[in-house]
Every structure is written in structure tokens, then in C-alpha cells.
Design a protein around this motif. Structure first.
Motif, short mmCIF file in Angstrom:
data_model
loop_
_atom_site.label_atom_id
_atom_site.label_comp_id
_atom_site.label_asym_id
_atom_site.label_seq_id
_atom_site.Cartn_x
_atom_site.Cartn_y
_atom_site.Cartn_z
N LEU A 60 -30.63 13.49 57.37
CA LEU A 60 -29.31 13.93 56.91
C LEU A 60 -28.86 15.14 57.72
N GLN A 61 -27.60 15.12 58.15
CA GLN A 61 -26.97 16.28 58.76
C GLN A 61 -25.54 16.36 58.26
N VAL A 62 -25.05 17.59 58.07
CA VAL A 62 -23.77 17.81 57.41
C VAL A 62 -22.94 18.82 58.19
N ARG A 63 -21.64 18.57 58.23
CA ARG A 63 -20.70 19.56 58.74
C ARG A 63 -19.46 19.54 57.86
N HIS A 64 -19.08 20.72 57.35
CA HIS A 64 -17.83 20.87 56.60
C HIS A 64 -16.89 21.80 57.37
N ILE A 65 -15.59 21.60 57.19
CA ILE A 65 -14.57 22.57 57.56
C ILE A 65 -13.57 22.60 56.41
N VAL A 66 -13.09 23.79 56.06
CA VAL A 66 -12.10 23.96 55.00
C VAL A 66 -10.84 24.55 55.60
N GLY A 67 -9.69 24.14 55.10
CA GLY A 67 -8.41 24.66 55.56
C GLY A 67 -7.43 24.84 54.41
N TRP A 68 -6.27 25.39 54.75
CA TRP A 68 -5.23 25.55 53.74
C TRP A 68 -3.88 25.62 54.43
N ASN A 69 -2.80 25.40 53.66
CA ASN A 69 -1.45 25.53 54.17
C ASN A 69 -0.55 26.08 53.08
N ASP A 70 0.24 27.06 53.44
CA ASP A 70 1.11 27.71 52.45
C ASP A 70 2.26 26.80 52.03
N GLY A 71 2.82 26.05 52.98
CA GLY A 71 3.97 25.22 52.67
C GLY A 71 3.65 24.11 51.69
N THR A 72 2.52 23.44 51.89
CA THR A 72 2.12 22.37 50.96
C THR A 72 1.40 22.92 49.75
N ASN A 73 0.92 24.17 49.84
CA ASN A 73 0.12 24.80 48.79
C ASN A 73 -1.13 23.98 48.49
N ASN A 74 -1.70 23.40 49.53
CA ASN A 74 -2.91 22.58 49.39
C ASN A 74 -4.09 23.23 50.08
N VAL A 75 -5.28 23.00 49.50
CA VAL A 75 -6.54 23.25 50.18
C VAL A 75 -6.99 21.93 50.79
N TYR A 76 -7.51 21.99 52.02
CA TYR A 76 -7.97 20.80 52.71
C TYR A 76 -9.45 20.97 53.06
N ALA A 77 -10.15 19.87 53.17
CA ALA A 77 -11.54 19.92 53.65
C ALA A 77 -11.85 18.63 54.36
N THR A 78 -12.69 18.72 55.38
CA THR A 78 -13.26 17.55 56.01
C THR A 78 -14.77 17.70 56.00
N THR A 79 -15.45 16.63 55.69
CA THR A 79 -16.91 16.61 55.61
C THR A 79 -17.42 15.47 56.48
N ARG A 80 -18.33 15.78 57.37
CA ARG A 80 -18.95 14.75 58.22
C ARG A 80 -20.44 14.70 57.89
N ILE A 81 -20.94 13.51 57.61
CA ILE A 81 -22.33 13.35 57.21
C ILE A 81 -22.99 12.26 58.04
N PHE A 82 -24.04 12.62 58.76
CA PHE A 82 -24.93 11.63 59.34
C PHE A 82 -26.05 11.36 58.33
N ASP A 83 -26.29 10.09 58.03
CA ASP A 83 -27.33 9.71 57.07
C ASP A 83 -28.08 8.53 57.65
N ASP A 84 -29.41 8.61 57.61
CA ASP A 84 -30.18 7.49 58.16
C ASP A 84 -30.13 6.26 57.27
N ARG A 85 -29.68 6.44 56.01
CA ARG A 85 -29.46 5.30 55.13
C ARG A 85 -28.39 5.66 54.11
N HIS A 86 -27.26 5.01 54.20
CA HIS A 86 -26.20 5.26 53.23
C HIS A 86 -26.37 4.28 52.06
N VAL A 87 -26.55 4.84 50.87
CA VAL A 87 -26.88 4.05 49.68
C VAL A 87 -25.69 3.93 48.75
#
Length: 297
Positions: free
Chosen positions: A84-111
Motif C-alpha cells: 500500500l502507498q498513499v498520496r493525498h492533496i487538499v485544496g479549497w476555493n473561496d468562490g465555491t466555498n468548497n474543500v477539495y481533496a484528491t487521494t491516490r492509492i496503490f494497492d497490491d490487492r483491491h478488495v
């Protein structure tokens, strides 16, 4: 690049040790997306490609093992890189008033094989926790008010299920694709074997609402995201590699916070606009970021 965040922290008068709750003395940072560059929630993280990972990336080595699933006294970041390996990034925007995130996961077996479709954590899954009021754990969800919100997902869709929300459950208007929440995913490799999954999510932060399955949208108080403010935001991964889907066979629960689950305890800084980011470079998925992870194998 790092000079920008150091300068921003100083100009905002933030002292990390005073702001952080769990783990103490640490601060996650959300990149400030320009209005023209907010992510399209489609599971393709191409809009995130210009974001410098040395400032905004959250990698496996930063994650804590929770609840003993990976064993006792597991060191921070002690993920088995071949599994398993993981990478997250978090973001935000004032106009949309949203929090954003992207998560990338390498997994040797996705169950994905839970026999009870409601037990998302019996399969590989992701969880995002938001407490926009920046409350201590003991002050969240007290009395009749919900103030900490959990967004939990397991893909691919299985027996028509993929999303779960807490503490308010089964609200017909709080679903992915609504104004409140949207998530999408893509994968490469074997969907149920060795694979890399990309998740993208946006969340309109709720400050408070009635803690009731009868709550309505007009009872929601929306939190106004502002530059330089700090909210609580936590990212957690559940890892499953075996079993027959008949119970909790997790071999890891890996989180940005170091204790417990189901509460947002990490401090997340909503950063000012970063003048060093070339947003015109958001044309393709950043292969170099994943290369950094794969190089650890």
C-alpha cells in the motif's frame, strides 16, 4: 517554493503549535485554487498537476496506524510499500466555498467483497472527516447539534452501495452529486487486484445542523471558508487484503491523525493564493508525483 508557506504563516500570525490539535504541533495545508482552476470531480486529478507536492502533498510516511489493525506499536509511516502507498492533496476555493481533496492509492490487492453491503470498512475504503468549527474532539456533536461530519466511501459500487455519512444517516438530500458532496474515482491496473485508484472529492462545509435523520436542508448552517482560517480535516484509509467478506479483515487503518477515528482533529490551513504555482500547467496527470511513490518500493 517552501518560502511561500513560511511567509504566509508568518503574515497570518499563525503559530502551528498553538493551532494544531492532533497530532500536536502539526498543520496540514490546503492549496488555494483560482476560480478558473477548481477541480472537476471526475476522478481524474489532472487539475492538481501544478500543485507542488513538497508543500502540499501528504504521503505514506506521514500517516498513523489506528486501532491496532496493522499491529501493536506500529511506527508512523510504517506502511508496507509493496502492499500500500498513499498520496493525498487538499485544496479549497473561496468562490465555491468548497474543500477539495484528491487521494491516490496503490494497492497490491483491491478488495470489494463485503457480504453485508453496509459494512464499507470490510473492504478497501476512504474516509474524510470535517469539523469546520475547529472544535476539540470532546466538543464535537454535542447535544442536539451535529458539528463533525464523516464522509465514507468504498468503490467500486457494490450491491448499489458506495457512500455513508455520519452522524446524520440516510438523508435523501445528502448524497454524492448534491450541492453538499461529490466524489468520483478512476483506476488503472486490475480493478480487483494490483491497482492504482484515484479519488476526487468536494465538500461544502456544514457548520452545524440538527443531529437527526429528519433534518432538512433549510436547517443547515453553512461554514464560510476564509483565507488564513483553520478548520479540522482528517483523511483516513482502510486497507483489506484477504478474507471472504464475512467480517472485519482490515490489515491497516492509516490516517493523518494519530488517535481514534471518526472525528476531524487535524488542523488544516486555508492558504492564500500561491503566486509560485503555474496553473496553466494543469493539462495532464502529474506522473512525477506518482513516480516518487513507486520509487519507494
Amino acid at each position: 517554493m517552501k518560502k511561500f508557506l513560511t511567509t504566509a504563516l508568518a503574515s497570518l500570525g499563525l503559530v502551528v503549535a498553538a493551532q494544531a490539535h492532533e497530532p500536536p504541533g502539526e498543520l496540514l495545508v490546503a492549496v488555494n485554487f483560482p476560480d478558473a482552476n477548481v477541480p472537476v470531480i471526475d476522478g481524474n486529478p489532472s487539475e492538481w498537476a501544478p500543485v507542488p507536492l513538497d508543500q502540499y502533498g501528504i504521503f505514506s510516511e506521514s500517516l498513523f496506524s489506528l486501532e491496532g489493525f496493522a499491529g501493536d506499536n506500529v511506527a508512523r509511516g510504517a506502511l508496507d510499500a509493496s502492499s500500500l502507498q498513499v498520496r493525498h492533496i487538499v485544496g479549497w476555493n473561496d468562490g465555491t466555498n468548497n474543500v477539495y481533496a484528491t487521494t491516490r492509492i496503490f494497492d497490491d490487492r483491491h478488495v470489494t467483497q463485503r457480504q453485508d453491503p453496509g459494512r464499507f470498512y470490510w473492504d478497501d475504503s476512504v474516509e474524510y472527516e470535517v469539523n469546520a468549527q475547529h472544535q476539540a474532539s470532546e466538543d464535537q456533536n454535542q447535544g442536539d447539534d451535529a458539528t463533525n461530519f464523516s464522509y465514507k466511501f468504498a468503490f467500486p459500487v457494490y450491491q448499489e452501495t458506495f457512500e455513508w455519512y455520519r452522524p446524520n444517516r440516510n438523508l435523501p438530500w445528502l448524497t454524492s452529486g448534491s450541492q453538499w458532496i461529490e466524489i468520483a474515482h478512476t483506476f488503472s491496473g486490475d480493478e480487483f487486484g494490483e491497482s492504482t485508484y484515484d479519488y476526487e472529492i468536494r465538500i461544502l462545509p456544514i457548520e452545524r445542523m440538527p443531529k437527526s435523520e429528519e433534518a432538512t436542508e433549510d436547517q443547515v448552517e453553512i461554514h464560510d471558508l476564509t483565507e488564513g482560517s483553520v478548520i479540522h480535516f482528517t483523511l483516513t484509509i482502510n486497507e483489506v487484503d484477504g478474507g471472504e467478506g464475512e467480517g472485519d479483515n482490515r490489515i491497516g487503518q492509516w490516517s493523518t491523525q494519530s488517535i481514534g477515528c471518526c472525528r476531524a482533529l487535524n488542523d488544516l490551513l486555508l492558504t492564500p493564493a500561491d503566486p509560485n504555482i503555474d496553473w496553466g500547467a494543469a493539462t495532464s496527470v502529474d506522473a512525477s508525483s506518482w513516480g516518487r511513490i513507486k520509487a519507494q518500493f
